[in-house]
Motif scaffolding. Structure first.
Motif, short mmCIF file in Angstrom:
data_model
loop_
_atom_site.label_atom_id
_atom_site.label_comp_id
_atom_site.label_asym_id
_atom_site.label_seq_id
_atom_site.Cartn_x
_atom_site.Cartn_y
_atom_site.Cartn_z
N HIS A 1 0.85 -1.19 0.00
CA HIS A 1 0.00 0.00 0.00
C HIS A 1 0.89 1.24 0.00
O HIS A 1 1.63 1.48 0.95
CB HIS A 1 -0.93 0.00 1.23
CG HIS A 1 -2.06 -0.95 1.10
ND1 HIS A 1 -3.37 -0.54 1.06
CD2 HIS A 1 -2.09 -2.31 0.98
CE1 HIS A 1 -4.16 -1.60 0.93
NE2 HIS A 1 -3.39 -2.69 0.89
N VAL A 2 0.79 2.02 -1.06
CA VAL A 2 1.60 3.23 -1.23
C VAL A 2 1.00 4.38 -0.42
O VAL A 2 -0.19 4.35 -0.07
CB VAL A 2 1.71 3.63 -2.72
CG1 VAL A 2 2.44 2.54 -3.50
CG2 VAL A 2 0.35 3.88 -3.33
N ASP A 3 1.82 5.38 -0.13
CA ASP A 3 1.34 6.48 0.71
C ASP A 3 1.01 7.76 -0.06
O ASP A 3 0.49 8.70 0.52
CB ASP A 3 2.34 6.79 1.82
CG ASP A 3 3.63 7.41 1.30
OD1 ASP A 3 3.93 7.31 0.10
OD2 ASP A 3 4.35 8.01 2.13
N TYR A 4 1.26 7.81 -1.36
CA TYR A 4 1.05 9.08 -2.08
C TYR A 4 -0.43 9.42 -2.26
O TYR A 4 -0.75 10.56 -2.55
CB TYR A 4 1.80 9.13 -3.41
CG TYR A 4 1.64 7.95 -4.34
CD1 TYR A 4 0.55 7.85 -5.19
CD2 TYR A 4 2.62 6.97 -4.40
CE1 TYR A 4 0.42 6.79 -6.06
CE2 TYR A 4 2.50 5.90 -5.28
CZ TYR A 4 1.40 5.81 -6.11
OH TYR A 4 1.27 4.75 -6.97
N TRP A 5 -1.32 8.50 -2.04
CA TRP A 5 -2.76 8.82 -2.07
C TRP A 5 -3.20 9.51 -0.78
O TRP A 5 -4.26 10.13 -0.74
CB TRP A 5 -3.59 7.55 -2.26
CG TRP A 5 -3.63 7.06 -3.66
CD1 TRP A 5 -2.81 6.14 -4.25
CD2 TRP A 5 -4.56 7.46 -4.68
NE1 TRP A 5 -3.16 5.94 -5.55
CE2 TRP A 5 -4.24 6.74 -5.84
CE3 TRP A 5 -5.62 8.35 -4.71
CZ2 TRP A 5 -4.95 6.89 -7.03
CZ3 TRP A 5 -6.33 8.49 -5.89
CH2 TRP A 5 -5.99 7.76 -7.03
N ASN A 6 -2.41 9.42 0.27
CA ASN A 6 -2.79 9.99 1.57
C ASN A 6 -2.95 11.50 1.52
O ASN A 6 -3.65 12.07 2.35
CB ASN A 6 -1.75 9.63 2.63
CG ASN A 6 -1.74 8.15 2.94
OD1 ASN A 6 -2.63 7.41 2.55
ND2 ASN A 6 -0.71 7.71 3.63
N ARG A 7 -2.34 12.16 0.57
CA ARG A 7 -2.40 13.63 0.49
C ARG A 7 -3.82 14.12 0.19
O ARG A 7 -4.11 15.30 0.33
CB ARG A 7 -1.43 14.15 -0.57
CG ARG A 7 -1.84 13.83 -2.00
CD ARG A 7 -0.81 14.30 -3.02
NE ARG A 7 -1.27 14.17 -4.36
CZ ARG A 7 -1.34 13.05 -5.05
NH1 ARG A 7 -0.98 11.90 -4.51
NH2 ARG A 7 -1.78 13.04 -6.29
N LEU A 8 -4.70 13.22 -0.22
CA LEU A 8 -6.07 13.61 -0.55
C LEU A 8 -6.95 13.74 0.68
O LEU A 8 -8.13 14.07 0.57
CB LEU A 8 -6.68 12.61 -1.54
CG LEU A 8 -5.95 12.50 -2.88
CD1 LEU A 8 -6.60 11.43 -3.76
CD2 LEU A 8 -5.94 13.84 -3.60
N GLY A 9 -6.38 13.47 1.88
CA GLY A 9 -7.13 13.71 3.10
C GLY A 9 -7.58 12.49 3.86
O GLY A 9 -7.95 12.58 5.02
N TRP A 10 -7.55 11.32 3.24
CA TRP A 10 -7.93 10.10 3.96
C TRP A 10 -6.73 9.17 3.94
O TRP A 10 -6.27 8.75 2.88
CB TRP A 10 -9.14 9.44 3.29
CG TRP A 10 -9.63 8.26 4.07
CD1 TRP A 10 -10.40 8.30 5.20
CD2 TRP A 10 -9.38 6.89 3.80
NE1 TRP A 10 -10.64 7.03 5.64
CE2 TRP A 10 -10.03 6.14 4.80
CE3 TRP A 10 -8.68 6.21 2.83
CZ2 TRP A 10 -9.99 4.75 4.85
CZ3 TRP A 10 -8.63 4.83 2.87
CH2 TRP A 10 -9.29 4.12 3.86
N LYS A 11 -6.18 8.84 5.12
CA LYS A 11 -4.95 8.07 5.21
C LYS A 11 -5.23 6.57 5.12
O LYS A 11 -6.05 6.04 5.85
CB LYS A 11 -4.24 8.40 6.51
CG LYS A 11 -2.87 7.75 6.65
CD LYS A 11 -2.17 8.25 7.88
CE LYS A 11 -0.87 7.67 8.22
NZ LYS A 11 -0.19 6.76 7.48
N ASP A 12 -4.51 5.92 4.22
CA ASP A 12 -4.55 4.46 4.09
C ASP A 12 -3.80 3.89 5.29
O ASP A 12 -2.60 4.13 5.46
CB ASP A 12 -3.88 4.05 2.78
CG ASP A 12 -3.88 2.55 2.53
OD1 ASP A 12 -3.99 1.77 3.50
OD2 ASP A 12 -3.74 2.15 1.36
N SER A 13 -4.48 3.14 6.13
CA SER A 13 -3.86 2.63 7.36
C SER A 13 -2.77 1.60 7.10
O SER A 13 -1.97 1.30 7.99
CB SER A 13 -4.94 2.02 8.27
OG SER A 13 -5.63 0.98 7.59
N PHE A 14 -2.69 1.07 5.89
CA PHE A 14 -1.64 0.10 5.54
C PHE A 14 -0.50 0.74 4.74
O PHE A 14 0.46 0.07 4.39
CB PHE A 14 -2.23 -1.06 4.73
CG PHE A 14 -3.27 -1.83 5.47
CD1 PHE A 14 -2.92 -2.68 6.51
CD2 PHE A 14 -4.61 -1.71 5.14
CE1 PHE A 14 -3.89 -3.39 7.21
CE2 PHE A 14 -5.59 -2.42 5.82
CZ PHE A 14 -5.22 -3.27 6.86
#
Length: 129
Positions: free
Chosen positions: A80-93
């Motif tokens: 699970h990559v972290d670059y989507w987290n910038r959209l406001g909802w954090k991927d817990s994995f």
């Protein structure tokens, strides 16, 4: 505690991959469990995904089906990559190390870029997951 758990998972997954990559099993692309399996070889499937990606659930499900087969010739991994987290909802994995791993593949595979869902096969081919 949650961050430590994620770090430990990342370390164990990375260590396992390094061991596989450096072993003669990987170099020969052969599973030595039986002669039939050895003749077939094996495949490492690395899926780069995110909970924030609307196109990822079908890819996650497909990788899960491969995992459920318990086929010793298929090694399914999910990162699970972290670059989507910038959209406001954090991927817990998600983990920055997984995103870096994906970027390293993109720089080493011709005509590759970074996106989700992205499937890397045996470390040298990529396709939409």
């Amino acid at each position: 505690m949650k961050k430590l758990s994620s770090v430990l998972i990342f370390i164990f997954v990375t260590a396992g991959i390094v061991i596989c990559l450096s072993s003669s099993i990987f170099k020969n692309s052969v599973v030595k469990a039986s002669s039939a399996q050895a003749a077939q070889g094996f495949v490492v499937m690395e899926l780069f995904t995110s909970q924030g990606c609307s196109n990822c659930p079908p890819a996650d499900e497909l990788l899960g089906k491969y995992a459920a087969q318990n086929n010793p010739n298929i090694i399914p991994l999910s990162f699970h990559v972290d670059y989507w987290n910038r959209l406001g909802w954090k991927d817990s994995f998600s983990n920055a190390g997984f995103s870096q791993r994906q970027r390293l593949y993109a720089s080493s595979i011709a005509n590759s870029s970074v996106y989700t869902p992205q499937l890397i096969i045996n470390g040298n081919e990529e396709m939409v997951g």
